[in-house]
Design a protein around this motif. Structure first.
Motif, PDB file in Angstrom:
ATOM      1  N   TRP A 187       0.978 -83.377 -90.616  1.00  0.00           N
ATOM      2  CA  TRP A 187       0.398 -84.676 -90.279  1.00  0.00           C
ATOM      3  C   TRP A 187      -0.306 -84.589 -88.921  1.00  0.00           C
TER       4      TRP A 187
ATOM      5  N   TYR B 218      -1.744 -97.850 -96.779  1.00  0.00           N
ATOM      6  CA  TYR B 218      -0.907 -97.046 -95.883  1.00  0.00           C
ATOM      7  C   TYR B 218      -1.017 -97.566 -94.452  1.00  0.00           C
ATOM      8  N   LEU B 219      -2.245 -97.797 -93.998  1.00  0.00           N
ATOM      9  CA  LEU B 219      -2.420 -98.271 -92.626  1.00  0.00           C
ATOM     10  C   LEU B 219      -1.713 -99.605 -92.421  1.00  0.00           C
TER      11      LEU B 219
ATOM     12  N   CYS C 233       1.804 -99.046 -91.781  1.00  0.00           N
ATOM     13  CA  CYS C 233       1.995 -98.519 -90.420  1.00  0.00           C
ATOM     14  C   CYS C 233       1.964 -99.631 -89.380  1.00  0.00           C
TER      15      CYS C 233
ATOM     16  N   THR D 276       5.293-101.476 -88.570  1.00  0.00           N
ATOM     17  CA  THR D 276       6.462-100.743 -88.087  1.00  0.00           C
ATOM     18  C   THR D 276       6.819-101.139 -86.664  1.00  0.00           C
TER      19      THR D 276
ATOM     20  N   ALA E 165       4.394 -99.679 -84.068  1.00  0.00           N
ATOM     21  CA  ALA E 165       3.218-100.509 -83.785  1.00  0.00           C
ATOM     22  C   ALA E 165       3.619-101.740 -82.980  1.00  0.00           C
TER      23      ALA E 165
ATOM     24  N   LEU F  47      -0.850 -93.737 -84.113  1.00  0.00           N
ATOM     25  CA  LEU F  47      -0.204 -93.783 -85.420  1.00  0.00           C
ATOM     26  C   LEU F  47      -0.249 -92.403 -86.076  1.00  0.00           C
TER      27      LEU F  47
ATOM     28  N   GLN G  77      -1.074 -90.394 -98.062  1.00  0.00           N
ATOM     29  CA  GLN G  77      -1.080 -91.800 -97.651  1.00  0.00           C
ATOM     30  C   GLN G  77      -0.971 -92.701 -98.876  1.00  0.00           C
TER      31      GLN G  77
ATOM     32  N   THR H 132       9.362 -97.798 -91.899  1.00  0.00           N
ATOM     33  CA  THR H 132       9.272 -96.896 -90.753  1.00  0.00           C
ATOM     34  C   THR H 132       9.560 -95.460 -91.163  1.00  0.00           C
TER      35      THR H 132
ATOM     36  N   THR I 298       6.544 -94.042 -93.210  1.00  0.00           N
ATOM     37  CA  THR I 298       5.268 -93.884 -92.496  1.00  0.00           C
ATOM     38  C   THR I 298       5.370 -92.999 -91.258  1.00  0.00           C
ATOM     39  N   THR I 299       6.579 -92.541 -90.937  1.00  0.00           N
ATOM     40  CA  THR I 299       6.728 -91.590 -89.834  1.00  0.00           C
ATOM     41  C   THR I 299       7.254 -90.241 -90.323  1.00  0.00           C
TER      42      THR I 299
END
Length: 454
Positions: free
Chosen positions: A24, A136-137, A140, A143, A146, A174, A182, A435, A438-439
């Protein structure tokens, strides 16, 4: 569901982001977008547009992780729409101005959105680079990573309205997996969060039913008593209906002392130093909505402020009652307190107990709504307050009624608490899952939805 972690990770060097999968990349959002814009907010009446008419979105349209097309204001017919701000399916929207908890809320405009809805100036619209998946964004952006960045950059004089600028959005850091990954993460989260949301919705439905049952228990007891076999008579009041024939029906002011409150001048700094006196204000609305008794308040006032206002220190056991904003919120004070001008305080006489009066006020909630006036901030006038009518049994019967209500509502309150706890845990799990996915804490590349899943 057991999902393995990714096989390899690397450190980001950013404490609050931690490690992420080695394939990533972590970058600022400015390098994943082509354009960020905010819209247009002409003066509009606070009513939604008809389905075939132009409407300007309100900032609340992105609250709660879902786009809500009904959160709009009708564009006045004399104004021409700025069509360059018309929403498009797939638009990613972020609130740039809201409360501290809600600023930065994000949602995607769905594919079936109706036409003629315009972006307002309290929302950002993000045009993404081709290598970024909108779903996907959006996950993110929801979370804690963010949220941490929003809260560091938000500005505003009070917690009631915070602002973030375009630079805050552009500088968000991000993690970004490859595009196909994604999409897989977004599909997994769509599937899983829809299941969690369905469970939360069931719990919320249960909450509403329990609250209705609680109110029905109170209303039945304070208007009909506990003996179903006693003779009844008409009370002369629509909301009360029939009452036991030996009960009185009279204005509350005849069995209580009515007190109102005040706010010490905010312009005199000395009035707000060394504040120790509990002071009931609209900031206590949440507590009043949930509790029958209040022992502490959001704000306190000083003895000097109290002495230089028309407020007074009221004894414990007073029934406080909101007459502005959310009309009819009420509770019994457990310690001496003062109240703001938005509240009425009933000091009960020997013919009526405070707890019984509290339950009467709760039972008349729907009646109170019919008496309120105003559109932006609703209120109930003092003439209406002074005219409120109460069914009044003997003191002994009041005590029996209070004991009965306390006994039944204690069981209901426990069920309410259990449902609230379940909702909190599901909400926390939902956030943690987003979280984790997406991480890169869980690997969903091989995930497939079960065929029996909704």
């Amino acid at each position: 569901m057991n999902l393995a972690p990714y096989p390899g990770h690397k450190r980001t060097g950013i404490e609050w982001l931690g490690a992420f999968p080695s394939h990533w990349v972590v970058k600022r959002l400015r390098f994943a977008t082509e354009r960020i814009e905010q819209g247009w907010s002409p003066q509009c009446d606070n009513q939604a547009a008809d389905d075939d008419a132009w409407g300007v979105m309100k900032v609340g349209c992105v609250n709660g992780d879902q786009f809500d097309a009904s959160e709009n204001k009708a564009l006045p017919p004399e104004l021409d729409p700025k069509t360059e701000y018309e929403l498009r399916p797939g638009d990613v929207l972020i609130s740039r101005a809201n409360t501290r908890e809600l600023v930065g809320s994000a949602a995607i405009v769905p594919c079936d959105v109706r036409s003629k809805l315009l972006l307002c100036d309290k929302l950002f619209r993000i045009d993404l680079s081709p290598e970024v998946d909108a779903a996907y964004l959006t996950f993110c952006l929801r979370t804690q990573a963010a949220r941490h960045q929003y809260e560091q950059e938000a500005t505003g004089a009070s917690g009631s309205m915070q602002n973030i600028g375009q630079d805050t959005i552009k500088n968000l850091i991000l993690p970004f997996p490859p595009y196909s990954e994604q999409q897989q993460i977004a599909a997994f989260l769509d599937w899983k969060t829809s299941q969690i949301d369905a469970l939360i919705a069931k719990k919320r439905t249960l909450l509403e039913k329990l609250k209705e049952k609680r109110l029905a228990v109170i209303t039945q007891a304070v208007t009909k008593g506990l003996n179903p076999d006693v003779p009844m008579r008409d009370s002369g009041s629509g909301w009360i209906g029939q009452v036991p024939s030996n009960w009185d029906v009279l204005k509350i002011k005849f069995v209580t002392e009515l007190a109102s409150g005040h706010t010490p001048s905010r312009s005199v700094e000395e009035y707000w130093i060394d504040c120790t006196i509990p002071w009931v204000s609209l900031n206590d609305s949440k507590m009043l909505r949930e509790k029958d008794a209040i022992s502490e308040t959001h704000y306190q006032i000083s003895e000097l402020g109290l002495a230089n206002s028309s407020a007074r220190l009221l004894p414990a056991g007073v029934v406080v009652f909101s007459r502005d904003a959310t009309v009819g919120l009420c509770a019994i004070t457990e310690v001496p307190m003062a109240v703001s001008q938005h509240f009425i305080a009933y000091i009960c006489g020997e013919k009526i107990s405070g707890k019984y009066l509290l339950f009467v006020l709760k039972a008349m909630n729907q009646h109170l709504q019919s008496l309120q006036t105003g559109s932006t901030i609703v209120t109930i006038g003092m003439p209406e307050v002074r005219s409120l009518i109460c069914p009044l049994p003997t003191s002994a019967e009041q005590a029996d009624i209070v004991d009965h209500i306390d006994s039944v509502t204690a069981r209901i309150d426990q069920m309410l608490a259990n449902a609230e706890t379940a909702i909190a845990r599901l909400t926390e799990y939902r956030s943690a899952l987003i979280t984790a996915a997406t991480t890169g804490k869980i690997d969903v590349r091989g995930w497939q939805p079960l065929e029996s899943s909704p």
